[in-house]
Design a protein around this motif. Structure first.
Motif, short mmCIF file in Angstrom:
data_model
loop_
_atom_site.label_atom_id
_atom_site.label_comp_id
_atom_site.label_asym_id
_atom_site.label_seq_id
_atom_site.Cartn_x
_atom_site.Cartn_y
_atom_site.Cartn_z
N ARG A 56 -8.20 8.58 4.47
CA ARG A 56 -8.87 7.34 3.60
C ARG A 56 -7.83 6.31 3.40
NH1 ARG A 56 -14.11 6.43 3.60
NH2 ARG A 56 -14.31 5.49 1.97
N LYS A 57 -8.16 5.25 2.80
CA LYS A 57 -7.02 4.39 3.14
C LYS A 57 -8.22 3.11 1.84
CE LYS A 57 -4.68 4.70 5.64
NZ LYS A 57 -4.17 4.26 7.56
N ALA A 58 -7.23 2.09 0.86
CA ALA A 58 -7.52 2.00 -0.09
C ALA A 58 -6.60 0.16 -0.08
CB ALA A 58 -7.39 1.97 -1.35
N ASN A 59 -7.90 -0.54 0.19
CA ASN A 59 -7.63 -1.81 -0.73
C ASN A 59 -8.06 -2.66 -2.43
OD1 ASN A 59 -6.88 -2.89 1.87
ND2 ASN A 59 -9.13 -3.64 2.36
N ILE A 60 -7.14 -3.15 -2.75
CA ILE A 60 -7.15 -3.59 -4.45
C ILE A 60 -7.28 -5.25 -4.16
CG2 ILE A 60 -6.22 -3.84 -6.56
CD1 ILE A 60 -4.75 -0.82 -5.94
N VAL A 61 -7.95 -5.27 -4.98
CA VAL A 61 -8.48 -7.10 -5.33
C VAL A 61 -8.48 -6.95 -7.31
CG1 VAL A 61 -9.00 -9.50 -5.20
CG2 VAL A 61 -9.55 -7.68 -3.28
N ALA A 62 -6.78 -7.68 -7.51
CA ALA A 62 -7.35 -7.76 -9.27
C ALA A 62 -6.99 -9.43 -9.47
CB ALA A 62 -5.69 -6.82 -9.83
N LYS A 63 -7.68 -9.21 -10.30
CA LYS A 63 -7.99 -10.65 -11.05
C LYS A 63 -7.40 -10.57 -12.69
CE LYS A 63 -11.93 -12.10 -11.62
NZ LYS A 63 -13.54 -12.68 -11.42
N ARG A 64 -6.68 -11.91 -13.29
CA ARG A 64 -6.65 -12.03 -14.37
C ARG A 64 -7.56 -13.21 -14.64
NH1 ARG A 64 -0.91 -11.63 -17.25
NH2 ARG A 64 -0.70 -13.06 -16.93
N MET A 65 -8.30 -13.25 -15.23
CA MET A 65 -8.44 -14.88 -16.16
C MET A 65 -8.19 -15.69 -17.14
SD MET A 65 -10.74 -16.22 -13.62
CE MET A 65 -12.10 -16.81 -14.08
N PRO A 66 -8.07 -16.76 -17.43
CA PRO A 66 -8.16 -17.50 -18.00
C PRO A 66 -7.73 -16.61 -19.55
CG PRO A 66 -8.36 -19.14 -17.36
CD PRO A 66 -8.59 -17.57 -16.30
N VAL A 67 -7.63 -17.02 -21.12
CA VAL A 67 -8.72 -15.82 -22.05
C VAL A 67 -10.07 -17.04 -22.49
CG1 VAL A 67 -8.39 -15.97 -24.60
CG2 VAL A 67 -6.73 -14.86 -22.72
N GLU A 68 -9.01 -17.90 -22.65
CA GLU A 68 -11.03 -19.49 -22.89
C GLU A 68 -10.71 -20.15 -21.61
OE1 GLU A 68 -9.65 -21.82 -25.70
OE2 GLU A 68 -9.19 -20.80 -27.45
N LEU A 69 -11.96 -19.76 -20.89
CA LEU A 69 -12.63 -20.49 -19.67
C LEU A 69 -13.27 -21.72 -19.42
CD1 LEU A 69 -14.27 -17.73 -18.46
CD2 LEU A 69 -12.20 -18.43 -17.15
N SER A 70 -12.94 -22.38 -19.40
CA SER A 70 -13.24 -24.20 -19.15
C SER A 70 -13.54 -24.93 -17.44
CB SER A 70 -11.97 -24.88 -20.01
OG SER A 70 -10.34 -24.99 -18.25
N GLU A 71 -14.12 -25.65 -17.20
CA GLU A 71 -14.17 -26.42 -16.19
C GLU A 71 -13.29 -26.21 -15.27
OE1 GLU A 71 -16.29 -30.03 -16.41
OE2 GLU A 71 -17.81 -28.90 -17.34
N SER A 72 -11.89 -26.50 -15.73
CA SER A 72 -10.30 -26.71 -14.99
C SER A 72 -9.94 -25.44 -14.61
CB SER A 72 -9.53 -27.59 -16.07
OG SER A 72 -9.26 -26.56 -17.30
N SER A 73 -10.37 -24.19 -14.88
CA SER A 73 -9.88 -23.06 -14.62
C SER A 73 -10.40 -22.43 -13.12
CB SER A 73 -11.07 -21.98 -15.37
OG SER A 73 -11.83 -21.18 -15.50
N ALA A 74 -10.71 -23.61 -12.02
CA ALA A 74 -10.57 -23.33 -10.91
C ALA A 74 -9.29 -23.07 -10.42
CB ALA A 74 -11.55 -24.19 -10.26
N ALA A 75 -9.36 -22.77 -8.78
CA ALA A 75 -7.89 -22.57 -8.12
C ALA A 75 -7.45 -21.76 -8.25
CB ALA A 75 -7.43 -24.18 -7.84
N GLY A 76 -6.23 -22.03 -8.72
CA GLY A 76 -4.98 -20.86 -9.55
C GLY A 76 -4.08 -20.97 -8.35
N LEU A 77 -3.53 -19.14 -8.16
CA LEU A 77 -2.79 -18.74 -7.31
C LEU A 77 -3.06 -17.06 -7.03
CD1 LEU A 77 0.03 -18.38 -6.43
CD2 LEU A 77 1.10 -17.55 -7.85
N ALA A 78 -3.32 -16.71 -5.87
CA ALA A 78 -3.47 -15.69 -5.14
C ALA A 78 -2.17 -14.50 -4.14
CB ALA A 78 -4.33 -14.71 -4.53
N TYR A 79 -1.56 -13.85 -4.96
CA TYR A 79 0.14 -13.26 -4.67
C TYR A 79 -0.84 -12.22 -3.31
CZ TYR A 79 3.36 -10.04 -3.62
OH TYR A 79 4.68 -9.20 -2.93
N PHE A 80 -0.55 -12.47 -2.12
CA PHE A 80 -0.77 -11.49 -1.47
C PHE A 80 0.15 -9.85 -0.59
CE2 PHE A 80 -4.32 -14.40 -1.34
CZ PHE A 80 -5.60 -13.60 -0.57
N CYS A 81 0.33 -8.70 -0.39
CA CYS A 81 1.18 -7.65 0.14
C CYS A 81 0.37 -6.08 0.86
CB CYS A 81 1.90 -7.06 -1.58
SG CYS A 81 1.10 -6.36 -1.87
N HIS A 82 0.97 -5.53 0.95
CA HIS A 82 0.89 -4.53 1.61
C HIS A 82 0.96 -3.00 1.48
CE1 HIS A 82 3.69 -3.86 4.44
NE2 HIS A 82 3.93 -5.10 5.12
#
Length: 388
Positions: A56-82
């Protein structure tokens, strides 16, 4: 020592303590990381699968969104590791006279020793420490952390992520800057090679070599090995197989052979050859592989393609590369290894940047310096602040 550094070292010690060798499960270490991310305000998706041996193996995708969403809250940053690591046989550690346990972090010489310290649990710890220094309330764009399995053994975790993760689809839709945190001593890698290859199998019949009952599988393999050697020479000598943007600029054609022989007086029942090559953005060696396939078939041999990953190439002048170079105080470079970032071709802003020296990866005394952990945390913090 700063409190933040002590905390990071404690987290790294916990991660090293999980013996998440690729041949074993990484579920336990993934659960630990999952809980840690949740404590930092992330929502997580965990997907699991069974590898080719049913582990058995597992992958994780975690997301932290801005507290106040707006139209400018796209893009951002994603960090990848193993979260998987290579085996730790013949471990030496900081003291060859007393090797110790490769899965017990050892602090010596201002370094942390342990399997995975450099490749790449240290990088993950640096990013987690950086996240803690950036309040969620200050975020204006999304932040993701992605942890995959099986990077060391064929990228199966990344492949499963791309095919089955709903959260990964959200990353693709957002097109954030994607940092693959492999060890680069915090240099910025805008391109690396891919990897592919094949296996060839010749089947015979074992029997006492003094009789005519056996079929030596090596007989049919010999001309195949000659073909493989010929193709290797072509990769070294023909200009069309060279890309001077890499060092070495070749496909790095590599091959091996075994006949599975058990005794000198028994004919070999099976003979196997393998080839791997490092593909480049515009040179994939597919014509060479096709040539090998046709030759194998003409000899009645089995041909099995090996699945690897594509190269990464993002223009060195792309805004994401130039910005990361400014943050890191480094010039963009290329590398000849591959990462599972080669599976994430749907992401347009990929780069490789992480603490630690790749020369320490997979070694019998693997380590990462405390200085690199601290500098990595600082660089990642500034990257998160800039893009999120």
């Amino acid at each position: 020592m700063k409190n933040a550094t002590r905390e990071a070292l404690d987290t790294l010690s916990h991660l090293i303590a999980f013996p998440s060798v690729s041949s074993a499960s990484n579920v336990d270490v993934s659960e630990f990381v999952d809980n840690h991310l949740r404590s930092l305000g992330f929502e997580t998706e965990r997907t699991t699968y069974a590898d080719s041996k049913g582990i058995r193996k597992a992958n994780i995708v975690a997301k932290r969104m801005p507290v106040e969403l707006s139209e400018s809250s796209a893009a951002g940053l994603a960090y990848f590791c193993h979260t998987d690591v290579v085996p730790a046989q013949n471990w030496v550690g900081p003291n060859p006279d007393s090797p110790g346990d490769p899965f017990t972090a050892t602090l010596a010489n201002d370094r942390v020793y342990g399997r995975g310290a450099c490749d790449m649990k240290g990088s993950l710890v640096a990013f987690l420490a950086a996240v803690k220094q950036v309040p969620q309330a200050s975020q204006q764009h999304p932040l993701w952390v992605v942890c995959t399995a099986d990077e060391e053994t064929g990228f199966q975790g990344a492949r499963h992520l791309v095919e089955f993760s709903t959260a990964y689809r959200e990353i693709v839709a957002a097109q954030p800057v994607a940092i693959i945190g492999e060890p680069t001593e915090l240099g910025v890698v805008h391109a690396h090679k891919g990897i592919t290859g094949f296996r060839i199998l010749s089947r015979g019949r074992a029997a006492h070599s003094s009789t005519a009952e056996g079929v030596n599988a090596n007989v049919a393999m010999v001309p195949m090995l000659q073909k493989i050697a010929e193709l290797n020479e072509r990769t070294l000598n023909e200009p069309r197989y060279r890309d001077l943007r890499f060092d070495p600029p070749t496909l790095s054609w590599n091959f091996g052979f075994t006949d599975h022989g058990t005794a000198i007086n028994i004919t070999a029942p099976k003979s196997e050859a393998w080839v791997s090559l490092r593909t480049m953005p515009e040179i994939d060696g597919s014509d060479l592989i096709d040539d090998a396939r046709r030759h194998a078939q003409s000899l009645g041999l089995e041909f099995q393609p090996l699945v690897g990953c594509d190269p990464i190439w993002v223009d060195a002048n792309a805004p994401c590369i130039q910005t990361m170079c400014e943050l890191a105080g480094a010039a963009p470079t290329t590398k000849c290894y591959a990462t599972d970032g080669g599976l994430f071709g749907e992401l347009n802003q990929r780069l490789v940047c992480g603490p630690g020296n790749i020369a320490q990866a997979h070694t019998v005394d693997e380590w990462i310096s405390i200085e690199q952990l601290e500098k990595g945390t600082d660089l990642y913090r500034r990257a998160i602040t800039h893009w999120c």
